[in-house]
Design an enzyme around this catalytic site. Structure first.
Site, PDB file in Angstrom:
ATOM      1  N   ASP A  20       0.813  -1.216   0.000  1.00  0.00           N
ATOM      2  CA  ASP A  20       0.000   0.000   0.000  1.00  0.00           C
ATOM      3  C   ASP A  20       0.845   1.264   0.000  1.00  0.00           C
ATOM      4  O   ASP A  20       0.390   2.324  -0.409  1.00  0.00           O
ATOM      5  CB  ASP A  20      -0.920  -0.019   1.221  1.00  0.00           C
ATOM      6  CG  ASP A  20      -1.880   1.163   1.238  1.00  0.00           C
ATOM      7  OD1 ASP A  20      -2.596   1.347   0.238  1.00  0.00           O
ATOM      8  OD2 ASP A  20      -1.892   1.905   2.231  1.00  0.00           O
ATOM      9  N   MET A  67      -7.449   5.740   3.054  1.00  0.00           N
ATOM     10  CA  MET A  67      -7.632   6.844   2.122  1.00  0.00           C
ATOM     11  C   MET A  67      -6.419   7.080   1.231  1.00  0.00           C
ATOM     12  O   MET A  67      -6.444   7.961   0.379  1.00  0.00           O
ATOM     13  CB  MET A  67      -7.928   8.136   2.903  1.00  0.00           C
ATOM     14  CG  MET A  67      -9.237   8.114   3.661  1.00  0.00           C
ATOM     15  SD  MET A  67     -10.671   7.956   2.564  1.00  0.00           S
ATOM     16  CE  MET A  67     -10.534   9.439   1.584  1.00  0.00           C
ATOM     17  N   ARG A  68      -5.354   6.298   1.421  1.00  0.00           N
ATOM     18  CA  ARG A  68      -4.152   6.542   0.624  1.00  0.00           C
ATOM     19  C   ARG A  68      -4.433   6.333  -0.869  1.00  0.00           C
ATOM     20  O   ARG A  68      -3.909   7.050  -1.715  1.00  0.00           O
ATOM     21  CB  ARG A  68      -3.009   5.641   1.087  1.00  0.00           C
ATOM     22  CG  ARG A  68      -1.704   5.925   0.358  1.00  0.00           C
ATOM     23  CD  ARG A  68      -0.539   5.122   0.900  1.00  0.00           C
ATOM     24  NE  ARG A  68      -0.075   5.650   2.169  1.00  0.00           N
ATOM     25  CZ  ARG A  68      -0.096   4.992   3.314  1.00  0.00           C
ATOM     26  NH1 ARG A  68      -0.585   3.769   3.351  1.00  0.00           N
ATOM     27  NH2 ARG A  68       0.356   5.547   4.416  1.00  0.00           N
ATOM     28  N   ALA A  69      -5.263   5.352  -1.194  1.00  0.00           N
ATOM     29  CA  ALA A  69      -5.565   5.089  -2.598  1.00  0.00           C
ATOM     30  C   ALA A  69      -6.239   6.285  -3.254  1.00  0.00           C
ATOM     31  O   ALA A  69      -5.930   6.624  -4.415  1.00  0.00           O
ATOM     32  CB  ALA A  69      -6.451   3.849  -2.720  1.00  0.00           C
ATOM     33  N   VAL A  72      -3.526   8.952  -3.843  1.00  0.00           N
ATOM     34  CA  VAL A  72      -2.615   8.564  -4.927  1.00  0.00           C
ATOM     35  C   VAL A  72      -3.314   8.670  -6.280  1.00  0.00           C
ATOM     36  O   VAL A  72      -2.730   9.148  -7.256  1.00  0.00           O
ATOM     37  CB  VAL A  72      -2.077   7.141  -4.695  1.00  0.00           C
ATOM     38  CG1 VAL A  72      -1.303   6.647  -5.916  1.00  0.00           C
ATOM     39  CG2 VAL A  72      -1.174   7.108  -3.470  1.00  0.00           C
TER      40      VAL A  72
END
Length: 678
Positions: free
Chosen positions: A193, A274-276, A279
């Protein structure tokens, strides 16, 4: 310096080139993880990108590559005076798999810090890579704590080195690229991730394209400079395009419609955290800048999803990364629409194709493994083993169709007795560089982990002789003490599985495979190497040599045929041979043998006596063994328990392997080791 292979001369691999270029335009995308089989130009493309990048302007003499226009205020070499910078090629720093923590983050001179009170700091690879490219080949083989340090620095843009109250901080912003061959093991989902984008690469099956690859490579090998000169024009054009895209990037507008599509896509594919979303937003913005636009379109969101989401959908090591593109298109269409911000299909044909490295349409090919479907059912653990298996040793009459593994469960910890010195992991006790401090000794080489109290005790009696006159402690090299730390190591877990006719009942074999699959999942979490030996008919075979790829082991287990006699002795002897070879390859890694059997032995003269001798051979070498007793039925002979005694180990049932069972498996295994030592 050798002439690098031109980036624009790489044949195919559109996704790989696009992902690298997007990170060159916007390093905040978060780097690229390149997954694929060997010989697919992964390393070639990364090294070629470094030569393609625009030159970097740095402060003269700064070991940390500070920007003259905005030097790092906390740079260890600072403060920097205002003066013209010098231009140099973008740095490409390669991190070796066997690198130490000090080599990665840098090291403090502890002796000078204690005696003189100065921060004498030797920069590491993170400092060398600042404002450049940090390349990690075989990132899946890198020690976990190094990967953690690496990704933390990439996320924060800074590296921190702290030793006994002395700390140094410096900027560390770089384009992170990792390559890996999934056959050699996977990264943990938490680490996957942290990479912004991922691409799957594989060799083309088109003869014409393969011919062109060979033709260009031979031409480069014969005359590198001449070959590079032929591509100089294309290289200059792409380099200029990177510069223009960087300048345009701050002006790109990410409208509400595109943001809704990004959020809806991440929610539809049930991506954790929420990183996706972040990104995807940065990638879509970089795609628009690369295409020379100031508005993010639906095609940018689609391409960003194909690059940023597949590896984030992976829940365990047996899940194949991939994305259902039909579902992606449905989600984008449902939450799309024109609201004045340009979200929609640019060419009106509804295909949503994103721009490739050249700016034209370039759809993403299906990743290896792809979305779960009929094509990968045979390789996916838990899939129905339809179809006839290939004959193994002793196959023939009585061979059964492979049974499907039952649902895996969380197992208790099986550990090797004693304290080892193997590779860092999460299974058995070991002396490691990280962990709790248990003692101190004189350093045998460079001091890496200072034991402060022991150092003070060693230096204190000599202060008057050394003429101490102030508050500072007078420390000599002989006073320094290295901390002895205890943590955990990974092991080689070698499964020896009985696949004979006595184990062939489908319901019974399903439970056996489920237990082994559960142990494989545990081995993945604990960063072990695994191997698989099976025996049936008249012989034993190594179904899988020791490897870090537990998903391959699971696939071999799933297709395991059963039937025939029970050559237990052959299975134990084959395990002995595998361990003998592995001790030569990796002497520090201690083995744990897990024998999965009902204890029966048939075939040949005196099969039970032969099995006992083979078991005692393993016991004589101090090999830690566990027997998973698969005997079933109202009448139990207790043969598996007898085998465990011969091995000097312990016997447990599949039910006792469960983490929520009452049996104390760890205590039993370690108790067996104590009895064997006695």
């Amino acid at each position: 310096m050798s002439t690098p292979y031109p980036f624009t001369a790489v044949v195919g691999q559109d996704d790989l080139r696009l992902a690298l270029l997007l990170n060159a335009v916007s390093p905040r995308v978060g780097g690229v993880l390149v997954r694929g089989e060997k010989g697919t130009a992964k390393s070639t493309a990364v090294r070629a990108l470094a030569a393609l990048m625009p030159e970097t302007e740095v402060v003269p003499g700064c070991r940390f590559s500070c920007d003259p226009a905005a030097p790092d205020p906390s740079c260890p070499d600072g403060p920097h005076e205002s003066r013209p910078g010098v231009r140099r090629p973008t740095a490409l720093v390669e991190l070796p798999v066997g690198a130490s923590e000090d080599r990665l983050v840098g090291a403090l001179d502890i002796e000078r810090a204690l005696a003189e009170g100065v921060k004498a700091f030797e920069p590491g690879l993170l400092a060398d890579a600042h404002r450049g490219i940090l390349y990690v080949d075989e990132v899946n083989l890198l020690n976990d704590h190094l990967v953690d340090l690496l990704l933390d620095a990439a996320a924060m843009g800074a590296s921190y080195v702290e030793r006994e109250g002395v700390s140094v901080r410096h900027a560390a912003r770089f384009l992170l690229v990792g390559t890996m061959n999934p056959e050699e093991g996977e990264l943990r989902p938490q680490l996957l991730d942290r990479f912004g984008l991922t691409v799957e690469v594989k060799a083309s099956r088109e003869p014409d394209q393969r011919v062109e690859v060979v033709r260009r490579r031979l031409a480069y090998d014969d005359a590198p400079e001449e070959f590079a000169a032929r591509w100089a024009g294309e290289e200059a054009a792409v380099r200029q395009r990177i510069v223009e895209a960087r300048e345009l990037l701050p002006s790109v507008r990410l409208g509400d419609a595109a943001l809704r599509q990004i959020a809806a896509t991440c929610a539809a594919f049930e991506v954790d955290g929420m990183r996706a979303d972040i990104v995807m937003a940065r990638t879509a913005t970089a795609l628009a800048a690369w295409a020379g636009r100031t508005d993010v379109l639906a095609e940018d969101v689609r391409q960003a999803a194909l690059l940023a989401l597949p590896h984030r959908r992976r829940r365990n090591p047996f899940d194949a990364p991939g994305l259902d593109e039909d579902r992606l298109d449905e989600t984008l269409e449902q939450f799309g629409g024109q609201d004045g911000d340009g979200a929609g299909d640019d060419d009106g044909d509804g295909d949503g194709d994103g721009p490739g490295p050249g700016g034209g349409p370039g759809g993403r090919p299906e990743p290896d493994g792809g979305p779960p479907g009929d094509g990968d059912a045979a390789a996916r653990p838990g899939a129905d083993g339809a179809g006839e298996p290939q004959a193994g040793p002793g196959g023939g009459a009585g061979e059964q169709v492979p049974a499907r593994a039952s649902e895996p469960f969380r197992t208790k910890v099986l550990s090797v007795p004693g304290v080892g010195e193997g590779a860092a992991g999460r299974r058995s006790r070991a002396r490691t560089e990280r962990g709790r401090t248990t003692g101190a000794h004189r350093p045998r080489g460079a001091l890496t982990k200072l034991h402060l109290a022991a150092t003070v005790r060693a230096a204190a009696p000599h202060q008057r002789v050394r003429g101490r006159s102030g508050p500072g402690l007078v420390v000599r090299r002989d006073d320094l003490r290295q901390a002895v730390r205890e943590g955990h190591e990974s092991n080689l877990v070698l499964f020896v599985v009985d696949a004979s006719g006595s184990m062939a009942a489908r319901q019974r074999m399903s439970a056996v495979k489920g237990a082994v699959l559960s142990l494989l999942l545990d081995a993945y979490r604990r960063r072990d190497k695994v191997g698989l030996v099976t025996f049936r008919g008249t012989a034993a075979e190594v179904a899988l040599p020791p490897t870090s790829s537990v998903d391959v082991a699971a696939a071999r287990l799933e297709s395991l045929p059963t039937g025939g006699r029970t050559p237990l002795a052959a299975g134990l002897l084959r395990a002995h041979d595998v361990l003998r070879v592995e001790r030569l390859r990796d002497p520090a890694r201690r083995p744990l043998v897990v024998v999965v059997t009902d204890g029966r032995a048939t075939g040949g003269p005196e099969p039970v006596a032969l099995a006992g001798r083979a078991a005692r051979l393993l016991a004589a070498e101090g090999t830690a063994c566990v027997v998973v007793d698969c005997e079933a039925g109202p009448v139990r002979l207790g043969l598996a328990g007898q085998l465990a005694d011969e091995l000097g180990g312990t016997a447990v049932t599949p039910a006792e392997l469960r983490a929520d069972s009452i049996a104390g498996v760890v205590r039993d295994v370690q108790g067996a080791g104590t009895r064997r030592a006695a």
